[in-house]
Scaffold this active site. Structure first.
Site, PDB file in Angstrom:
ATOM      1  N   ARG A 147     -12.862  10.238  22.982  1.00  0.00           N
ATOM      2  CA  ARG A 147     -13.884   9.228  23.320  1.00  0.00           C
ATOM      3  C   ARG A 147     -14.825   9.689  24.446  1.00  0.00           C
ATOM      4  NH1 ARG A 147     -12.324   8.194  19.178  1.00  0.00           N
ATOM      5  NH2 ARG A 147     -11.244   6.332  18.441  1.00  0.00           N
ATOM      6  N   SER A 175     -12.324  -1.672  21.983  1.00  0.00           N
ATOM      7  CA  SER A 175     -11.155  -1.417  22.840  1.00  0.00           C
ATOM      8  C   SER A 175     -11.616  -1.215  24.277  1.00  0.00           C
ATOM      9  CB  SER A 175     -10.419  -0.154  22.380  1.00  0.00           C
ATOM     10  OG  SER A 175      -9.883  -0.374  21.105  1.00  0.00           O
ATOM     11  N   GLU A 225     -12.357   2.461  28.457  1.00  0.00           N
ATOM     12  CA  GLU A 225     -13.189   3.094  27.413  1.00  0.00           C
ATOM     13  C   GLU A 225     -14.604   2.504  27.490  1.00  0.00           C
ATOM     14  OE1 GLU A 225     -11.299   3.694  23.623  1.00  0.00           O
ATOM     15  OE2 GLU A 225     -13.181   3.429  22.549  1.00  0.00           O
TER      16      GLU A 225
HETATM   17  C1  LIG Z   1     -16.188  -4.820  17.156  1.00  0.00           C
HETATM   18  C2  LIG Z   1     -16.211  -3.421  17.696  1.00  0.00           C
HETATM   19  C3  LIG Z   1     -15.493  -2.423  17.064  1.00  0.00           C
HETATM   20  C4  LIG Z   1     -15.497  -1.126  17.576  1.00  0.00           C
HETATM   21  N1  LIG Z   1     -14.784  -0.168  16.917  1.00  0.00           N
HETATM   22  C5  LIG Z   1     -14.816   1.104  17.378  1.00  0.00           C
HETATM   23  C6  LIG Z   1     -14.103   2.133  16.697  1.00  0.00           C
HETATM   24  O1  LIG Z   1     -13.472   1.923  15.652  1.00  0.00           O
HETATM   25  N2  LIG Z   1     -14.158   3.386  17.201  1.00  0.00           N
HETATM   26  C7  LIG Z   1     -14.867   3.683  18.331  1.00  0.00           C
HETATM   27  O2  LIG Z   1     -14.884   4.854  18.740  1.00  0.00           O
HETATM   28  N3  LIG Z   1     -15.537   2.723  19.003  1.00  0.00           N
HETATM   29  C8  LIG Z   1     -15.545   1.452  18.557  1.00  0.00           C
HETATM   30  N4  LIG Z   1     -16.225   0.484  19.230  1.00  0.00           N
HETATM   31  C9  LIG Z   1     -16.928   0.807  20.490  1.00  0.00           C
HETATM   32  C10 LIG Z   1     -18.391   1.262  20.321  1.00  0.00           C
HETATM   33  O3  LIG Z   1     -18.925   0.816  19.095  1.00  0.00           O
HETATM   34  C11 LIG Z   1     -18.499   2.785  20.410  1.00  0.00           C
HETATM   35  O4  LIG Z   1     -18.118   3.250  21.684  1.00  0.00           O
HETATM   36  C12 LIG Z   1     -19.895   3.306  20.103  1.00  0.00           C
HETATM   37  O5  LIG Z   1     -19.826   4.707  20.015  1.00  0.00           O
HETATM   38  C13 LIG Z   1     -20.950   2.905  21.145  1.00  0.00           C
HETATM   39  O6  LIG Z   1     -22.239   3.169  20.580  1.00  0.00           O
HETATM   40  P1  LIG Z   1     -23.542   2.374  21.039  1.00  0.00           P
HETATM   41  O7  LIG Z   1     -24.688   2.920  20.279  1.00  0.00           O
HETATM   42  O8  LIG Z   1     -23.324   0.928  20.958  1.00  0.00           O
HETATM   43  O9  LIG Z   1     -23.675   2.862  22.551  1.00  0.00           O
HETATM   44  P2  LIG Z   1     -23.827   1.991  23.876  1.00  0.00           P
HETATM   45  O10 LIG Z   1     -22.687   1.065  23.980  1.00  0.00           O
HETATM   46  O11 LIG Z   1     -25.192   1.420  23.950  1.00  0.00           O
HETATM   47  O12 LIG Z   1     -23.685   3.142  24.959  1.00  0.00           O
HETATM   48  C14 LIG Z   1     -22.442   3.801  25.144  1.00  0.00           C
HETATM   49  C15 LIG Z   1     -22.694   5.072  25.962  1.00  0.00           C
HETATM   50  O13 LIG Z   1     -23.421   5.998  25.157  1.00  0.00           O
HETATM   51  C16 LIG Z   1     -24.584   6.440  25.848  1.00  0.00           C
HETATM   52  N5  LIG Z   1     -25.619   6.733  24.867  1.00  0.00           N
HETATM   53  C17 LIG Z   1     -26.021   5.952  23.847  1.00  0.00           C
HETATM   54  N6  LIG Z   1     -26.971   6.584  23.136  1.00  0.00           N
HETATM   55  C18 LIG Z   1     -27.177   7.785  23.729  1.00  0.00           C
HETATM   56  C19 LIG Z   1     -28.047   8.891  23.498  1.00  0.00           C
HETATM   57  N7  LIG Z   1     -28.904   8.891  22.477  1.00  0.00           N
HETATM   58  N8  LIG Z   1     -27.992   9.951  24.337  1.00  0.00           N
HETATM   59  C20 LIG Z   1     -27.124   9.959  25.386  1.00  0.00           C
HETATM   60  N9  LIG Z   1     -26.282   8.963  25.664  1.00  0.00           N
HETATM   61  C21 LIG Z   1     -26.308   7.876  24.854  1.00  0.00           C
HETATM   62  C22 LIG Z   1     -24.946   5.271  26.756  1.00  0.00           C
HETATM   63  O14 LIG Z   1     -25.783   5.705  27.836  1.00  0.00           O
HETATM   64  C23 LIG Z   1     -23.566   4.834  27.213  1.00  0.00           C
HETATM   65  O15 LIG Z   1     -23.110   5.683  28.253  1.00  0.00           O
HETATM   66  C24 LIG Z   1     -16.244  -0.827  18.747  1.00  0.00           C
HETATM   67  C25 LIG Z   1     -16.991  -1.833  19.367  1.00  0.00           C
HETATM   68  C26 LIG Z   1     -16.983  -3.119  18.857  1.00  0.00           C
HETATM   69  C27 LIG Z   1     -17.806  -4.168  19.528  1.00  0.00           C
END
Ligand SMILES: Cc1cc2nc3c(=O)[nH]c(=O)nc-3n(C[C@H](O)[C@H](O)[C@H](O)COP(=O)(O)OP(=O)(O)OC[C@H]3O[C@@H](n4cnc5c(N)ncnc54)[C@H](O)[C@@H]3O)c2cc1C
Length: 280
Positions: free
Chosen positions: A162, A209, A275
Site C-alpha cells: 500500500r 481500511s 492506511e
Molecule cells: C469502499 C472503499 C473500498 C476500498 N477498497 C480498497 C481495496 O480493495 N484496495 C485498496 O487498496 N484500497 C481500497 N480502498 C482505499 C482507496 O480506494 C485506495 O487507497 C485508492 O488507491 C485511493 O485512490 P484515490 O484516487 O481515491 O486517491 P486519494 O484518496 O485522493 O489520494 C490518496 C493518496 O494518493 C495520492 N495521489 C492521488 N493521485 C495521485 C497522483 N496522480 N500522483 C501522485 N499522488 C497521487 C494523494 O496525494 C494521496 O496521498 C477503498 C476505499 C473505499 C472507500
C-alpha cells in the site's frame, strides 16, 4: 493566481472525499500538462503547499479549512491501447477503467472493480485486493518531478505494501494485460464485486481500511477480537460488518474519526500504521 485555469475556491471538501468529511478548500483542475506545471509553479512562487487529490477515497480531511491547494487531475482521463496492454492517465476512474477493459477484452484488473479510486491514486497507494496489486501489472510510470517528465520503470520504484514511494506527480502508467473473452472478464468483475458487497459496509461513507495490515498482524481481526465493532464516537463508528472500516453514520467530524483511531490503538495497545492519509 491560476488565471484561466478551472478553480473552485471555498469548495465544500465533503463533496470531494468518500468519507464525506471536511471543511473548505481550494481545488484546481488543470486540463493539461502545461496548466499543471503552471499551477505548481504558482503555488511555489506564492509559498503555498499543494496536494494531489485523486478520488478522495483514502483521505481524511480536517474539519477546518485546508490551507493546501488541492490539485485534481480529473481531466487526465484518457486510456490508450499499447502493444501488450494499455496506457492509463492518472485521472481515469477505476470504474471507467474496468469498463474500458471489458469493452476491449483486456483481462487482469477485475479485482479492482468497485474500488472507488482514480488510477493515479491506486498507483500511488499501490492499491490491491484479493491477492493482486496494481504493481503486479505496471510496466512503467510517467511522473512529473521538478518540472520534468520522467518515465520510471517498475523495478526502479521501491514500492511496498500500500505504498509506491513515488516522489512526484503520477501522470499515468503503462500496464501489461492479456486479451480474453469479454464474458470471462464480466464474470470476474461480478464475482469480485459480490465479494466486496458481502464484506464491506458500502452503504455508508468511509475511506476503506483504516489501518495497514502487516505480515504478522491483520488489524481488522484484532479489532473484532476485542469486540470493538459498533463502537461509536460522535458520528463515526467502527463498522459492524468490517472491523477494519470506520464509517460515517451520522455527519461525522474529522475529530470523531481521529478520536476513534486513537481509541482503537489504546484498546489494542498497538500503534497501528494508518492506511488512510490524515491531512492537516
Ligand atoms: C469502499 C472503499 C473500498 C476500498 N477498497 C480498497 C481495496 O480493495 N484496495 C485498496 O487498496 N484500497 C481500497 N480502498 C482505499 C482507496 O480506494 C485506495 O487507497 C485508492 O488507491 C485511493 O485512490 P484515490 O484516487 O481515491 O486517491 P486519494 O484518496 O485522493 O489520494 C490518496 C493518496 O494518493 C495520492 N495521489 C492521488 N493521485 C495521485 C497522483 N496522480 N500522483 C501522485 N499522488 C497521487 C494523494 O496525494 C494521496 O496521498 C477503498 C476505499 C473505499 C472507500
Amino acid at each position: 493566481m491560476f488565471k484561466n485555469i478551472e478553480t473552485i475556491k471555498n469548495a465544500d471538501l465533503k463533496s470531494y472525499n468518500t468519507f464525506k468529511i471536511g471543511g473548505r478548500g481550494t481545488i484546481v483542475f488543470p486540463k493539461n500538462i502545461y496548466e499543471l506545471k503552471r499551477v505548481i509553479k504558482e503555488c511555489k512562487n506564492n509559498g503555498l503547499d499543494y496536494f494531489i487529490l485523486g478520488n478522495g477515497s483514502n483521505l481524511l480531511f480536517p474539519d477546518y479549512d485546508l490551507e493546501k491547494i488541492l490539485i485534481s487531475l480529473k481531466y487526465f482521463d484518457k486510456i490508450t491501447e499499447k502493444k501488450s496492454g494499455i496506457y492509463i492517465e492518472a485521472g481515469v476512474n477505476i470504474y471507467a477503467l474496468n469498463n474500458f477493459c471489458l469493452m476491449n477484452k483486456f483481462d487482469g484488473l477485475e479485482w479492482s472493480f468497485g474500488i472507488p479510486a482514480s488510477f493515479g491514486g491506486l498507483v500511488y497507494m499501490n492499491g490491491g485486493a484479493y491477492g493482486h496489486t496494481i504493481f503486479d501489472f505496471i510496466k512503467r510510470i510517467k511522473i512529473l518531478k521538478d518540472d520534468k517528465i520522467i518515465w520510471l520503470k517498475k523495478y526502479d520504484i521501491p514500492f511496498s505494501y500500500r505504498k509506491s514511494n513515488i516522489e512526484g506527480i503520477i501522470l499515468g502508467a503503462e500496464v501489461k494485460l492479456k486479451k480474453t473473452d469479454e464474458n470471462i472478464i464480466k464474470e470476474k468483475q461480478r464475482y469480485y464485486f459480490e465479494c466486496r458487497k458481502k464484506s464491506q459496509p458500502l452503504n455508508y461513507p468511509s475511506a476503506g481500511s483504516v489501518f495497514k495490515r502487516t505480515n504478522d498482524l491483520i488489524p481488522a481481526k484484532l479489532i473484532d477480537s476485542l469486540n470493538l465493532k459498533g463502537t461509536k464516537i460522535g458520528g463515526a463508528e467502527i463498522s459492524k460488518k468490517h472491523a477494519g472500516f470506520i464509517i460515517n453514520v451520522d455527519n461525522a467530524k474529522s475529530i470523531d474519526v481521529r478520536a476513534l483511531i486513537d481509541y482503537v490503538k489504546n484498546k489494542a495497545g498497538i500503534d497501528f500504521e494508518e492506511e488512510i492519509i490524515l491531512l492537516n
